[in-house]
Design an enzyme around this catalytic site. Sequence first.
Site, PDB file in Angstrom:
ATOM      1  NE  ARG A 188      70.501  -8.316   6.894  1.00  0.00           N
ATOM      2  CZ  ARG A 188      68.742  -7.224   6.644  1.00  0.00           C
ATOM      3  NH1 ARG A 188      68.784  -7.220   5.817  1.00  0.00           N
ATOM      4  NH2 ARG A 188      67.926  -7.754   7.029  1.00  0.00           N
ATOM      5  NE  ARG A 205      67.057 -10.490   3.488  1.00  0.00           N
ATOM      6  CZ  ARG A 205      65.259 -10.391   4.399  1.00  0.00           C
ATOM      7  NH1 ARG A 205      64.846  -9.419   3.365  1.00  0.00           N
ATOM      8  NH2 ARG A 205      65.806  -9.796   5.816  1.00  0.00           N
ATOM      9  NE  ARG A 230      65.563 -11.771  11.990  1.00  0.00           N
ATOM     10  CZ  ARG A 230      65.503 -11.094  10.826  1.00  0.00           C
ATOM     11  NH1 ARG A 230      66.302 -12.043   9.588  1.00  0.00           N
ATOM     12  NH2 ARG A 230      64.986  -9.748  10.296  1.00  0.00           N
ATOM     13  NE  ARG A 232      60.936  -7.478  14.639  1.00  0.00           N
ATOM     14  CZ  ARG A 232      62.043  -7.066  12.959  1.00  0.00           C
ATOM     15  NH1 ARG A 232      61.330  -5.693  13.026  1.00  0.00           N
ATOM     16  NH2 ARG A 232      62.223  -7.797  12.219  1.00  0.00           N
ATOM     17  CE  LYS A 291      58.272  -7.171   7.922  1.00  0.00           C
ATOM     18  NZ  LYS A 291      59.562  -8.259   7.994  1.00  0.00           N
TER      19      LYS A 291
HETATM   20  P1  AMP Z   1      64.111  -6.337  10.040  1.00  0.00           P
HETATM   21  O1  AMP Z   1      65.292  -6.171   9.221  1.00  0.00           O
HETATM   22  O2  AMP Z   1      63.437  -4.907  10.085  1.00  0.00           O
HETATM   23  O3  AMP Z   1      64.125  -7.576  10.258  1.00  0.00           O
HETATM   24  O4  AMP Z   1      64.982  -6.008  11.359  1.00  0.00           O
HETATM   25  C1  AMP Z   1      66.526  -7.068  11.451  1.00  0.00           C
HETATM   26  C2  AMP Z   1      66.528  -6.600  13.498  1.00  0.00           C
HETATM   27  O5  AMP Z   1      66.380  -5.917  13.895  1.00  0.00           O
HETATM   28  C3  AMP Z   1      65.244  -7.666  14.317  1.00  0.00           C
HETATM   29  O6  AMP Z   1      65.751  -9.150  14.153  1.00  0.00           O
HETATM   30  C4  AMP Z   1      65.745  -6.867  15.354  1.00  0.00           C
HETATM   31  O7  AMP Z   1      66.785  -7.315  16.461  1.00  0.00           O
HETATM   32  C5  AMP Z   1      65.899  -5.578  15.241  1.00  0.00           C
HETATM   33  N1  AMP Z   1      64.692  -4.856  15.409  1.00  0.00           N
HETATM   34  C6  AMP Z   1      64.139  -4.133  13.861  1.00  0.00           C
HETATM   35  N2  AMP Z   1      62.789  -3.436  14.436  1.00  0.00           N
HETATM   36  C7  AMP Z   1      62.975  -3.946  16.112  1.00  0.00           C
HETATM   37  C8  AMP Z   1      61.304  -3.401  16.523  1.00  0.00           C
HETATM   38  N3  AMP Z   1      60.458  -2.892  15.768  1.00  0.00           N
HETATM   39  N4  AMP Z   1      61.598  -3.667  17.783  1.00  0.00           N
HETATM   40  C9  AMP Z   1      62.783  -4.705  18.379  1.00  0.00           C
HETATM   41  N5  AMP Z   1      63.720  -5.259  17.542  1.00  0.00           N
HETATM   42  C10 AMP Z   1      63.897  -4.706  16.437  1.00  0.00           C
END
Ligand code: AMP
Length: 214
Positions: A160, A127, A171, A88, A13
Site C-alpha cells: 500500500r 506488508r 505516519r 487517534r 492492531k
Molecule cells: P490505518 O489503516 O488505521 O493505519 O489508517 C490509515 C490512514 O487512514 C491513516 O494514516 C489516516 O490517514 C487515516 N485514518 C484512519 N483512522 C483515522 C482516525 N481515527 N483519525 C484520523 N485519520 C485516520
Amino acid sequence: MKVILLGAPGAGKGTQAKRIAADYDIPHISTGDIFRENIKNNTQLGLRAKEYMDQGLLVPDELVLELIMDRFKAPDCKNGYVLDGFPRTIPQAKALDKALEENNDSIEYAINVDVADEVIIDRMAGRRACLSCGRTYHIKTLKPKTEGICDYCNSNLVLRDDDKPDTVKKRLAVYHEQTQPLLEYYDKKGILYNVDGTGGIDKIYNDIIRIIEA
Ligand code: AMP
C-alpha cells in the site's frame, strides 16, 4: 464489551482486532478500512480522506467523527465493538467519551499494542494488502497460500502507498505527536493496559485475552 486497540500504525492492531471480534461476536471497526472502502468506491468521503492518507497525515477529526458516529448506530454495535485506529487524537477520544456518556456507557479496555519504531518500519515494508477485500498479509510472518495472491478473493496483493518506508516514517511521527497522548488519557481513566506487540500473533492475542477475561 467495548474495547479500543491502541498502538502505532503497523503494531498489529488489525490482526488482533479481527480475532477479538470473531471470538466475542462484536464488530471490528477500523476507520482506516472504512476510508479505504470509500476510496475504492470513489465516494466523496473517500476522495477527501485520500488526500491526507497518501501523505501519511491524519484525516481531519470532523470527517472521522461524522463517519464513526454513524457507524455506531448500526444494529451490530448493540453488544459493543472493538475499535482499531480510532480514536487517534485527544479530540476524537473526548468526542467518543461524550457520545458514550450520553447513554451512560463507557469504554472498558484501552489496550496498547507496544512495538518499537524500528520494528514497525521493517514490518510495514513486508506488508502486502489486498485492495479488493482489505485483508493484509506479510511476506515473512503471514504469508498467503500463493505468493502475491489474496487467499480469500484471489486478487493481487500490493504494498500500500501508506506502507512505503517514507510514508511510514511520517505516519510514526504523526502517531507520536497526535496519538500517543491517548495513552496518558486512558491511563488517567484507569483503563489502559499494555501488551508487548513483538511476540508471535498467538502470544499477543493470549495476553490480550488475559486482560479482557480478568
Ligand atoms: P490505518 O489503516 O488505521 O493505519 O489508517 C490509515 C490512514 O487512514 C491513516 O494514516 C489516516 O490517514 C487515516 N485514518 C484512519 N483512522 C483515522 C482516525 N481515527 N483519525 C484520523 N485519520 C485516520
